[in-house]
Enzyme design. Structure first.
Site, PDB file in Angstrom:
ATOM      1  N   ASP A  93       0.857  -1.181   0.000  1.00 34.27           N
ATOM      2  CA  ASP A  93       0.000   0.000   0.000  1.00 34.27           C
ATOM      3  C   ASP A  93       0.894   1.232   0.000  1.00 34.27           C
ATOM      4  O   ASP A  93       2.093   1.156   0.290  1.00 34.27           O
ATOM      5  CB  ASP A  93      -0.923  -0.031   1.226  1.00 34.27           C
ATOM      6  CG  ASP A  93      -2.127   0.879   1.062  1.00 34.27           C
ATOM      7  OD1 ASP A  93      -2.243   1.522   0.005  1.00 34.27           O
ATOM      8  OD2 ASP A  93      -2.929   0.955   2.004  1.00 34.27           O
ATOM      9  N   CYS A 281      -9.938 -26.528  13.978  1.00 32.97           N
ATOM     10  CA  CYS A 281      -8.600 -26.155  13.532  1.00 32.97           C
ATOM     11  C   CYS A 281      -7.575 -26.626  14.582  1.00 32.97           C
ATOM     12  O   CYS A 281      -7.955 -26.998  15.708  1.00 32.97           O
ATOM     13  CB  CYS A 281      -8.504 -24.650  13.309  1.00 32.97           C
ATOM     14  SG  CYS A 281      -8.360 -23.661  14.820  1.00 32.97           S
TER      15      CYS A 281
END
Length: 492
Positions: A93, A281
């Site tokens: 960015d 997970c």
């Protein structure tokens, strides 16, 4: 033609694509998640993002690197890939976020693009003007002109093989977003972020977000990769993909973990409120909520960050499979039930069904009618349009029942909600093999009635009788007046 982006599969507005990033010599499969890396504060290392989570691309802030002396020198000397230890593609960015937050930055588009090139970024970003939602139109227009100027400047900068973002701005004015997208698409730039949508998502304005993306998509070519800047929560990924977004950057995994927040695809929960971990997970398989709460702050933040990433990447994979299976809108419909504002977003998505229909495949595995919103899907719209092109006999019986007692008609067609008239020759083709609940709702029947009206508007001289099972007044009122109606339930 943008040769670096190639489509492989589509469903509604969603697509699986391949984004070739020449400077990194990698190909990123989209939809893709770009974890945000703060160069000064890393909870999970970029190397771990690649090795454990399968991240193919990430995003970091070149302006922060540029303003931090030791980071700047290391990046210029060793290169960004070496500094971050990341084998995939790196997007940077430009400082536009800092500009929107603080009103001023001390770098130009030419300078920041040259810096991004020099540190080895693979996809760079010019300094655009991220205009917030709901500002006066005059400000949005003025900011957009500045962004357009900077995109044109970006075209002139020698960046070698680095791809360049062309942000699409325009605040909450769809015509300005579409105009901005057309301008960006006409440049030689490469990736198209839809900017300044974070405030909309922070305020749960998913309906406005969809209108913004839809407008941008109208101005962009089909081969333009679209990045939804700042869209970090997995709850809304399927919705955004269905509208045509390909890339998402997320700092949410780390920011939420810092605040003891636990991501799910149905929203966010605070760790203090959890008695069970609804996930399998590695983090959740190895810990209970009490275990996590007992960890030191830095370790707990790390584990929550890892869980949040697992959930986020899992949702991206689930979306890709849904696109391959032709079930993306079914997934969006499930996600829309997670929050009322998500449902607003889904209903707004269906306001753009005509736009989605252009990229929606004509054949898929199955159509599941799971709520009254299903009556507005692109497949229904497409079938209604096809009805105008059909050869229709002089007299026709349209019926929800069997064809007995219809000898006085030239032909009998099935009447299937929400599609309407179904010629025998099409009865086994998608989507007319749809799975529809026995208790058909009013929206499906009204959609079927619109199909009848569409057919007969194109063939006004056809003698037609409609056999239905106790249709509500709202549906019957849509049927043209010259059609004879027969309540089959009453006959039984």
């Amino acid at each position: 033609m943008r040769e670096h982006f190639e489509l492989r599969d589509t469903d509604a507005g969603g697509r699986i694509g391949e984004l070739r990033v020449p400077r990194a010599d990698v190909t990123v499969e989209t939809p893709a998640l770009l974890p945000v890396i703060n160069p000064n504060l890393q909870s999970i290392s970029p190397r771990r993002l690649a090795d454990e989570f399968g991240a193919e691309i990430l995003i970091t802030n070149s302006y922060i690197i540029h303003k931090t002396d030791d980071l700047r020198e290391r990046a210029l000397e060793d290169g960004l890939h070496e500094v971050l230890d990341f084998p995939g593609a790196i997007m940077t960015d430009s400082g536009s976020f800092q500009l929107s937050e603080y009103g001023e930055i001390s770098v130009t588009t030419e300078e920041i693009l040259a810096f991004q090139r020099d540190i080895g970024a693979d996809i760079g970003t010019p300094v655009d003007i991220p205009t917030p939602p709901d500002v006066p139109r005059e400000r949005a227009e003025a900011d957009l002109e500045t962004t357009k100027d900077r995109l044109e400047i970006a075209e002139t900068v020698d960046v070698g093989e680095m791809l360049i973002n062309a942000p699409v701005q325009g605040s909450t004015y769809p015509d300005l977003r579409e105009d901005a997208a057309r301008h960006a698409d006409a440049t030689d730039l490469d990736v198209f972020p839809v900017g300044a949508v974070v405030p909309l998502m922070n305020e749960y304005r998913y309906d406005d977000m969809i209108d913004v993306v839809a407008a941008a998509k109208r101005g962009l070519g089909a081969n333009a990769p679209v990045h939804l800047f700042g869209a970090g929560h997995p709850m809304m990924f399927a919705l955004a993909v269905a509208m045509g977004c390909d890339l998402f950057d997320s700092a949410a995994y780390a920011l939420y973990a810092r605040d003891d927040r636990y991501l799910t695809v149905r929203g966010t929960r605070h760790l203090a409120d959890l008695e069970y971990l609804p996930c399998s997970c590695p983090v959740c398989a190895d810990h209970s909520p009490d275990d996590l709460r007992a960890l030191p702050d830095d370790r707990r933040e790390l584990e929550l960050s890892a869980h949040n990433l697992h959930v986020t990447f899992e949702e991206i994979r689930r979306i890709k499979q849904a696109i391959r299976s032709g079930t993306l809108l079914e997934l969006v419909e499930q996600r829309a039930r997670a929050h009322p504002t998500m449902l607003d977003g889904y209903r707004t998505l269906l306001d753009h069904a005509e736009q989605l229909e252009r990229s929606d495949p004509v054949s898929k595995g199955a159509f599941f009618y799971t709520s009254h919103e299903s009556a507005r899907r692109p497949e229904v719209l497409r079938h209604h349009r096809r009805l105008e092109r059909l050869a229709v006999p002089d007299s026709l019986f349209l019926t929800e029942g069997d064809s007995s007692g219809s000898d006085r008609y030239d032909d009998t067609w099935r009447l299937l909600a929400p599609f309407g008239p179904v010629p025998n020759a099409l009865s086994r083709s998608y989507p007319l093999t749809a799975e529809v609940p026995a208790r058909t709702d009013a929206a499906a029947l009204e959609a079927a009635a619109r199909g009848v009206a569409r057919l007969l508007e194109a063939n006004p001289d056809v003698e037609c009788t409609l056999g239905h099972y106790d249709w509500p007044t709202g549906a019957l009122e849509i049927v043209p007046d010259h059609v004879e109606t027969m309540d089959l339930a009453g006959e039984q």
